[in-house]
Write a protein that holds these residues in place. Structure first.
Motif, PDB file in Angstrom:
ATOM      1  N   GLU A  13       0.842  -1.199   0.000  1.00 10.02           N
ATOM      2  CA  GLU A  13       0.000   0.000   0.000  1.00 10.02           C
ATOM      3  C   GLU A  13       0.877   1.249   0.000  1.00 10.02           C
ATOM      4  N   VAL A  14       0.555   2.202  -0.884  1.00 10.28           N
ATOM      5  CA  VAL A  14       1.342   3.423  -1.009  1.00 10.28           C
ATOM      6  C   VAL A  14       0.419   4.630  -0.923  1.00 10.28           C
ATOM      7  N   GLU A  54       0.029   8.399  -1.894  1.00 10.51           N
ATOM      8  CA  GLU A  54       0.676   9.254  -2.885  1.00 10.51           C
ATOM      9  C   GLU A  54       0.599  10.741  -2.550  1.00 10.51           C
TER      10      GLU A  54
END
Length: 103
Positions: free
Chosen positions: A6-7, A9
């Motif tokens: 999971e990133v 942004e």
């Protein structure tokens, strides 16, 4: 394992003044630090924050590109070597060799 993690942004980080009371409560009451030492270090932290309130400089601002003092000599030497190599190739193409001999 970490190929599809999971990133986040759109993260925006902002430096704020330290929360002295909350930090003191946490370090003294929960973690067992000395109250005098915590307060003195919080004061140091606040002084440093005021002194360095401007944004951090980029890494490339510390380094300047200097021209090589011998760059003209090196360029001339390369050019001469290239011309000499070209002259050798032209000389070597005149007859001779295995296929150029008469039987």
């Amino acid at each position: 394992l970490f190929n599809e993690h999971e990133v986040l942004e759109n993260v925006e980080l902002k430096w704020k003044d330290c929360q002295a009371e909350e930090l003191t409560k946490f370090l003294v009451d929960q973690m067992g630090f000395s109250e005098d030492r915590v307060k003195s270090n919080i004061e140091k932290l606040q002084k440093a924050m005021k002194k360095n309130s401007k944004p951090q400089m980029r890494m490339d601002s510390f380094f300047k590109v200097k021209e090589n003092p011998n760059s003209a000599k090196i360029a001339a030497k390369r050019k001469a070597a290239k011309e000499a190599e070209g002259a050798k190739k032209k000389k070597g193409k005149k007859g001779g060799g295995f296929y150029g001999k008469k039987r």
